[in-house]
Scaffold this active site. Sequence first.
Site, PDB file in Angstrom:
ATOM      1  N   GLU A   1       3.763  -4.215  12.669  1.00 34.73           N
ATOM      2  CA  GLU A   1       2.684  -3.114  12.419  1.00 34.73           C
ATOM      3  C   GLU A   1       1.728  -3.449  11.536  1.00 34.73           C
ATOM      4  O   GLU A   1       1.788  -3.976  10.406  1.00 34.73           O
ATOM      5  CB  GLU A   1       3.278  -2.010  11.477  1.00 34.73           C
ATOM      6  CG  GLU A   1       2.953  -0.546  11.522  1.00 34.73           C
ATOM      7  CD  GLU A   1       2.032  -1.051  10.856  1.00 34.73           C
ATOM      8  OE1 GLU A   1       0.340  -0.590  10.586  1.00 34.73           O
ATOM      9  OE2 GLU A   1       1.704  -0.164   9.440  1.00 34.73           O
ATOM     10  N   LEU A   2       0.118  -4.262  12.395  1.00 37.05           N
ATOM     11  CA  LEU A   2      -0.447  -4.763  11.497  1.00 37.05           C
ATOM     12  C   LEU A   2      -1.862  -4.227  11.489  1.00 37.05           C
ATOM     13  O   LEU A   2      -1.240  -2.772  11.056  1.00 37.05           O
ATOM     14  CB  LEU A   2      -1.147  -6.374  12.472  1.00 37.05           C
ATOM     15  CG  LEU A   2       0.175  -6.891  12.995  1.00 37.05           C
ATOM     16  CD1 LEU A   2      -0.134  -8.105  13.498  1.00 37.05           C
ATOM     17  CD2 LEU A   2       0.981  -6.778  11.571  1.00 37.05           C
TER      18      LEU A   2
ATOM     19  N   CYS B   1      -3.163   1.421   6.693  1.00 33.98           N
ATOM     20  CA  CYS B   1      -3.724   1.455   8.138  1.00 33.98           C
ATOM     21  C   CYS B   1      -4.025   3.050   9.245  1.00 33.98           C
ATOM     22  O   CYS B   1      -4.702   2.244  10.079  1.00 33.98           O
ATOM     23  CB  CYS B   1      -2.167   0.529   8.674  1.00 33.98           C
ATOM     24  SG  CYS B   1      -0.841   1.334   9.014  1.00 33.98           S
TER      25      CYS B   1
ATOM     26  N   GLU C   1     -11.294  -4.792   9.891  1.00 34.82           N
ATOM     27  CA  GLU C   1     -11.235  -3.854   9.183  1.00 34.82           C
ATOM     28  C   GLU C   1     -11.166  -3.767   8.033  1.00 34.82           C
ATOM     29  O   GLU C   1     -11.081  -4.399   6.978  1.00 34.82           O
ATOM     30  CB  GLU C   1      -9.056  -3.706   9.159  1.00 34.82           C
ATOM     31  CG  GLU C   1      -8.662  -2.428   8.247  1.00 34.82           C
ATOM     32  CD  GLU C   1      -7.332  -2.594   8.491  1.00 34.82           C
ATOM     33  OE1 GLU C   1      -6.372  -1.420   8.036  1.00 34.82           O
ATOM     34  OE2 GLU C   1      -6.499  -4.012   8.788  1.00 34.82           O
TER      35      GLU C   1
ATOM     36  N   LYS D   1      11.533  -8.652   0.695  1.00 36.66           N
ATOM     37  CA  LYS D   1      10.933  -9.703   1.146  1.00 36.66           C
ATOM     38  C   LYS D   1       9.449  -8.685   0.523  1.00 36.66           C
ATOM     39  O   LYS D   1       8.750  -8.308   1.607  1.00 36.66           O
ATOM     40  CB  LYS D   1       9.951 -10.453   1.602  1.00 36.66           C
ATOM     41  CG  LYS D   1       9.373 -11.700   0.379  1.00 36.66           C
ATOM     42  CD  LYS D   1       7.905 -10.974   0.615  1.00 36.66           C
ATOM     43  CE  LYS D   1       7.581 -12.274  -0.225  1.00 36.66           C
ATOM     44  NZ  LYS D   1       6.362 -11.946  -0.911  1.00 36.66           N
ATOM     45  N   HIS D   2       9.401  -7.930  -0.281  1.00 37.18           N
ATOM     46  CA  HIS D   2       8.199  -7.348  -0.445  1.00 37.18           C
ATOM     47  C   HIS D   2       7.139  -7.770  -1.138  1.00 37.18           C
ATOM     48  O   HIS D   2       7.253  -9.370  -1.607  1.00 37.18           O
ATOM     49  CB  HIS D   2       8.619  -5.509  -1.228  1.00 37.18           C
ATOM     50  CG  HIS D   2       7.907  -4.653  -0.780  1.00 37.18           C
ATOM     51  ND1 HIS D   2       6.992  -4.332  -0.691  1.00 37.18           N
ATOM     52  CD2 HIS D   2       8.603  -3.432  -1.963  1.00 37.18           C
ATOM     53  CE1 HIS D   2       6.767  -3.145  -0.464  1.00 37.18           C
ATOM     54  NE2 HIS D   2       7.588  -2.649  -1.155  1.00 37.18           N
ATOM     55  N   ALA D   3       5.999  -7.226  -1.034  1.00 35.88           N
ATOM     56  CA  ALA D   3       4.192  -7.607  -1.364  1.00 35.88           C
ATOM     57  C   ALA D   3       5.012  -8.620  -3.530  1.00 35.88           C
ATOM     58  O   ALA D   3       5.180  -7.289  -4.188  1.00 35.88           O
ATOM     59  CB  ALA D   3       2.750  -6.973  -1.492  1.00 35.88           C
ATOM     60  N   SER D   4       4.126  -9.091  -3.505  1.00 40.57           N
ATOM     61  CA  SER D   4       4.571 -10.084  -5.235  1.00 40.57           C
ATOM     62  C   SER D   4       3.777  -9.125  -5.466  1.00 40.57           C
ATOM     63  O   SER D   4       4.411  -9.624  -7.124  1.00 40.57           O
ATOM     64  CB  SER D   4       3.894 -10.924  -4.636  1.00 40.57           C
ATOM     65  OG  SER D   4       4.207 -12.633  -3.565  1.00 40.57           O
TER      66      SER D   4
ATOM     67  N   ASN E   1       0.509  -0.844  -0.086  1.00 42.23           N
ATOM     68  CA  ASN E   1      -0.238  -0.399  -0.208  1.00 42.23           C
ATOM     69  C   ASN E   1       0.426   1.198  -0.085  1.00 42.23           C
ATOM     70  O   ASN E   1       0.293   2.430  -0.689  1.00 42.23           O
ATOM     71  CB  ASN E   1      -0.857   0.001   1.317  1.00 42.23           C
ATOM     72  CG  ASN E   1      -0.336  -0.191   2.289  1.00 42.23           C
ATOM     73  OD1 ASN E   1       0.635  -0.566   2.224  1.00 42.23           O
ATOM     74  ND2 ASN E   1      -1.021   0.238   3.728  1.00 42.23           N
TER      75      ASN E   1
END
Length: 465
Positions: free
Chosen positions: A228-229, A262, A359, A154-157, A131
């Site tokens: 951090e969720l 978030c 959420e 390791k980034h988002a795919s 994001n």
Amino acid sequence: MAIESFNPYTNRVVRRFQAFSWVKTERILAQAAQAVRTWRTTSFEHRAACMHRAAELLRERQDELARIMAVEMGKPVADGRGEVQKCALTCDYYAEHAEAFLSDEPLQSEAARSFIAYEPLGVVLAVMPWNFPFWQVVRFAAPALMAGNVGLLKHASNVPQCALALEKIFHDAGFPPATFRALLIETDLVAKLIEDDRVQAVTLTGSELAGSRVAAVAGANIKKAVLELGGSDAFIVLADADLELAAKTAAQARMINSGQSCIAAKRFIVEKSILKEFVAQLKAHLQAMRTGDPLDEATQFGPLARPDLADELTAQVNDSVAAGAKVELAGGQDKPGSALFRPMIISRVKPKQRAYHEELFGPVAIVMEAKDADDAIRLANDSRFGLGGAVWTRDVQRGEELARRVESGAVFVNAMVKSSPEVPFGGVKKSGYGRELSYLGIREFVNQKSIWIGGEAPPKQKKVE
């Protein structure tokens, strides 16, 4: 899931990447572990020179980087440039302050001399989301590298080009290649990396589920973790608030990154006497926002990052409405399978509805009625999340008192929740643990070593009247 750049506006795959094998990943890890030995011995002056150069490169390449974000995850280019500029600011911040943040801290004790030394842990693995594909990474990487650690990303795919662009910036800035590497790997290799003794710590920004899985592996291997969720931030508006400013800010706070943040305000808890007018003003502001091609400078919000995210958000809203929630502003998906999701407002949200507990990661504003300030605090805290929150009132002292009662990592009074390098960032409850940014962030991934020098403690100086 394939590692590919998918344009959510055109619904087309732009580029595909071959995922790294474990053999290639392990080779990069070995190089990183070797690099730790020398990088940790470099001076703050040297690290700062590299980090300042990274900031310069971010500013020089902001148009290019904003375009990559627009194509890979739908962020409007104007917002993308703002994100890159914020990254540059943070690189400069840690370049300027890291040495002071990590300087020896004297202790009063029986020793001749005692102090806390802050020393790097080593290899830090970062599992990052799509994001804010540059900001999320830099707020980990800048303090970690300045502390003498090395980073594996390791980034988002769905944002591989963002990952590779960041890797190039750090390398071009003068950081040795092995001190920061982007790993184009599938999710199944994350646990294997955390289990490896050469990885000393892990940081994750992402979903509650992803956080729990990473934390479980880290815990089993006795590794430091920062999580951090998710968040379902409360935006409390009291009867004495500046209603016009609160409603305008509420719309901005809900639409951060097309609602995919978030710390975007998600639950608008408003005192009964002003609820109707607040909804009317919020509705007007949301309806005025322009959508379109993320590459268009006039676009204020783009599509969600993937069609499946829009499908899931639609399901959450539909299930909540079927259970009694009321639609105040009808928007949503144009059609199933579309990533475009227009702003919505729903009210009458109750505890048994999905919108009350989950959420909503997209442009859906939940409006809740509060009897008074105490009831507003009760509603705000009746959430398993605790990342950010806001309180709006003309009585600033009362606002501060109420802010102290909100269960979250940050509360803003008469302002929109945001992150900045000077202010610690993180949550409580299911929003995670640990802190990023500020001096707390750089101290997460260091050994806080106590050093005791034997002998008699020097006598305390008598106070001179």
